[in-house]
Design a protein around this motif. Structure first.
Motif, PDB file in Angstrom:
ATOM      1  N   LYS A  45     -56.480  27.922 -29.888  1.00 37.66           N
ATOM      2  CA  LYS A  45     -56.644  26.511 -30.225  1.00 37.66           C
ATOM      3  C   LYS A  45     -57.498  26.360 -31.480  1.00 37.66           C
ATOM      4  O   LYS A  45     -58.455  27.113 -31.695  1.00 37.66           O
ATOM      5  CB  LYS A  45     -57.302  25.756 -29.066  1.00 37.66           C
ATOM      6  N   ALA A  46     -57.179  25.362 -32.294  1.00 31.04           N
ATOM      7  CA  ALA A  46     -57.884  25.167 -33.554  1.00 31.04           C
ATOM      8  C   ALA A  46     -59.354  24.817 -33.354  1.00 31.04           C
ATOM      9  O   ALA A  46     -60.189  25.129 -34.208  1.00 31.04           O
ATOM     10  CB  ALA A  46     -57.194  24.072 -34.366  1.00 31.04           C
ATOM     11  N   ASP A  47     -59.678  24.163 -32.241  1.00 35.39           N
ATOM     12  CA  ASP A  47     -61.060  23.754 -32.005  1.00 35.39           C
ATOM     13  C   ASP A  47     -61.741  24.603 -30.932  1.00 35.39           C
ATOM     14  O   ASP A  47     -62.651  24.153 -30.235  1.00 35.39           O
ATOM     15  CB  ASP A  47     -61.133  22.274 -31.642  1.00 35.39           C
ATOM     16  N   VAL A  48     -61.299  25.841 -30.813  1.00 33.21           N
ATOM     17  CA  VAL A  48     -61.909  26.813 -29.897  1.00 33.21           C
ATOM     18  C   VAL A  48     -62.197  28.097 -30.677  1.00 33.21           C
ATOM     19  O   VAL A  48     -61.403  28.509 -31.521  1.00 33.21           O
ATOM     20  CB  VAL A  48     -60.981  27.129 -28.704  1.00 33.21           C
ATOM     21  N   GLU A  49     -63.345  28.702 -30.384  1.00 28.14           N
ATOM     22  CA  GLU A  49     -63.694  29.977 -30.997  1.00 28.14           C
ATOM     23  C   GLU A  49     -64.064  30.976 -29.907  1.00 28.14           C
ATOM     24  O   GLU A  49     -64.953  30.706 -29.092  1.00 28.14           O
ATOM     25  CB  GLU A  49     -64.890  29.826 -31.938  1.00 28.14           C
ATOM     26  N   ALA A 101     -60.325  25.875 -15.285  1.00 25.75           N
ATOM     27  CA  ALA A 101     -61.074  24.683 -14.879  1.00 25.75           C
ATOM     28  C   ALA A 101     -62.459  24.666 -15.523  1.00 25.75           C
ATOM     29  O   ALA A 101     -62.942  23.609 -15.961  1.00 25.75           O
ATOM     30  CB  ALA A 101     -61.195  24.634 -13.359  1.00 25.75           C
ATOM     31  N   ALA A 102     -63.111  25.834 -15.585  1.00 27.72           N
ATOM     32  CA  ALA A 102     -64.430  25.910 -16.217  1.00 27.72           C
ATOM     33  C   ALA A 102     -64.321  25.586 -17.707  1.00 27.72           C
ATOM     34  O   ALA A 102     -65.178  24.889 -18.275  1.00 27.72           O
ATOM     35  CB  ALA A 102     -65.026  27.290 -16.014  1.00 27.72           C
ATOM     36  N   TYR A 114     -64.601  21.750 -22.417  1.00 27.47           N
ATOM     37  CA  TYR A 114     -63.777  21.306 -23.542  1.00 27.47           C
ATOM     38  C   TYR A 114     -63.719  19.784 -23.606  1.00 27.47           C
ATOM     39  O   TYR A 114     -63.743  19.187 -24.693  1.00 27.47           O
ATOM     40  CB  TYR A 114     -62.378  21.898 -23.386  1.00 27.47           C
ATOM     41  N   ALA A 115     -63.668  19.142 -22.439  1.00 33.13           N
ATOM     42  CA  ALA A 115     -63.635  17.682 -22.374  1.00 33.13           C
ATOM     43  C   ALA A 115     -65.034  17.087 -22.318  1.00 33.13           C
ATOM     44  O   ALA A 115     -65.193  15.865 -22.404  1.00 33.13           O
ATOM     45  CB  ALA A 115     -62.843  17.232 -21.147  1.00 33.13           C
ATOM     46  N   LYS A 129     -66.791  22.974 -32.061  1.00 37.06           N
ATOM     47  CA  LYS A 129     -65.765  23.821 -31.461  1.00 37.06           C
ATOM     48  C   LYS A 129     -66.262  24.377 -30.133  1.00 37.06           C
ATOM     49  O   LYS A 129     -67.457  24.658 -29.961  1.00 37.06           O
ATOM     50  CB  LYS A 129     -65.405  24.969 -32.399  1.00 37.06           C
ATOM     51  N   GLN A 130     -65.351  24.520 -29.190  1.00 36.34           N
ATOM     52  CA  GLN A 130     -65.693  25.129 -27.906  1.00 36.34           C
ATOM     53  C   GLN A 130     -65.813  26.633 -28.107  1.00 36.34           C
ATOM     54  O   GLN A 130     -64.887  27.296 -28.583  1.00 36.34           O
ATOM     55  CB  GLN A 130     -64.623  24.834 -26.869  1.00 36.34           C
TER      56      GLN A 130
END
Length: 334
Positions: free
Chosen positions: A309-313, A268-269, A274-275, A35-36
């Motif tokens: 987002k589900a994959d961000v904390e 942008a950061a 994230y990518a 996760k990001q």
């Protein structure tokens, strides 16, 4: 010829039957990205309205923040002499003190609510003095003042009742520090472990970096991120953006433009990590509404988009360090 035809037919059939033997081996499973992580913090944490606003933002987005508290805001004009900075006479501070006993009580109330909601309370020292020339003993003195004021804030100011567990929290739960002006020196890193800290967030880096741990202290750094039409790097903190945009002077007529520029830089950061490698992204703020609140407006827009987002904390420094420590213990145990 019939015999040759039978041989060819047999060969084709044999190859077809053995076709699986010539197929490519199964592809290795693609490992899921971590996760990001985004770590958002606030320095000094003075204004009651901004305490409420930040907590409301956290409630909307599921974020947890770190609040680096300055202990002078837990002292009223009548109790300011409880603090003596290194090399100063008592009752001196670069950022003043709380306006009244009532204000101290309200701020303590906000701190207690933040604790109950899972946020992290860190130390920003007390009087916001530049410690670049301090020795280890000076830093330890400042840390001692912070702990004394925090532990005894209710009794010092004559505020009752003191919540159950307050002193235990004040003596054990504050494990992180950020130096005023991000001004650190070697003596600071000698003093931090001696004072029982687990992390420091006073660093600056060229871009997002994984925080290293040395001598028991995890050292975080605010990254420099590209910003503006020319994409010049700037420290990812509201004050640095304020200086970049308007030279440190208020330009409320440009607030919307500054908010958009800030949001674009943050986004942008974030998108780059994230990518990419998903290195934690750190963002720093104050409770001051610089340029008519442009930076808080950008923060709320950004947080509202990415923290959900589900994959961000969006977690605190303390949470990040606790997870890292738990992984190390598990690795050793395994």
């Amino acid at each position: 010829m019939p015999r040759l035809s039978r041989v060819v037919a047999f060969s084709i059939a044999s190859l077809a039957a053995a076709g699986t033997a010539f197929a490519d081996p199964p592809a290795a499973p693609v490992l899921a990205k971590p996760k990001q992580v985004i770590i958002i913090s606030f320095d000094s944490a003075r204004d009651i309205s901004q305490w409420k606003r930040s907590r409301a933002l956290a409630a909307r987005t599921g974020a947890h923040f770190t609040y680096f508290v300055s202990c002078v805001f837990l002292l009223s004009p009548q109790t300011r002499n409880e603090y003596t900075a290194p090399g100063k006479t008592s009752g001196k501070s670069n950022i003043g003190f709380a306006a009244s006993k009532q204000e101290v009580a309200e701020r303590l109330g906000q701190i207690n609510l933040a604790i109950s909601e899972g946020h992290d309370i860190g130390s920003h020292g007390c009087g916001h003095f530049d410690g670049k020339d301090w020795c280890k003993a000076d830093w330890l003195s400042e840390f001692g003042s912070f702990e004394h004021v925090l532990q005894n804030a209710y009794s010092i100011n004559g505020i009752a009742p003191e919540p159950a567990g307050w002193r235990e929290f004040a003596s054990k739960a504050v494990v992180g520090f950020r130096a005023p002006y991000l001004s650190a020196n070697r003596a600071l890193y000698e003093a931090l472990p001696a004072a029982g800290f687990r992390f420091d967030a006073s660093g600056v880096s060229r871009g997002p970096v994984e925080p290293p741990t040395a001598n028991g202290i995890t050292r975080f750094s605010l990254p420099q991120i590209p910003e503006g039409p020319s994409s010049r790097p700037v420290i990812a903190m509201d004050y640095n953006l304020y200086v970049r945009h308007s030279g440190g002077f208020e330009r409320p007529s440009m607030a919307a433009e500054f908010a958009d520029r800030t949001y674009d830089a943050f986004r942008a950061a974030f998108d780059a990590q994230y990518a990419g490698k998903r290195i934690p992204l750190e963002l720093g703020f104050h409770f001051a509404l610089m340029n008519d609140g442009a930076y808080w407006n950008a923060l709320e827009r950004f947080t509202g988009e990415v923290c959900v987002k589900a994959d961000v904390e969006c977690i605190s420094f303390r949470d990040y360090v606790s997870r890292h420590d738990a992984k190390q213990v598990a690795a050793v145990g395994g």
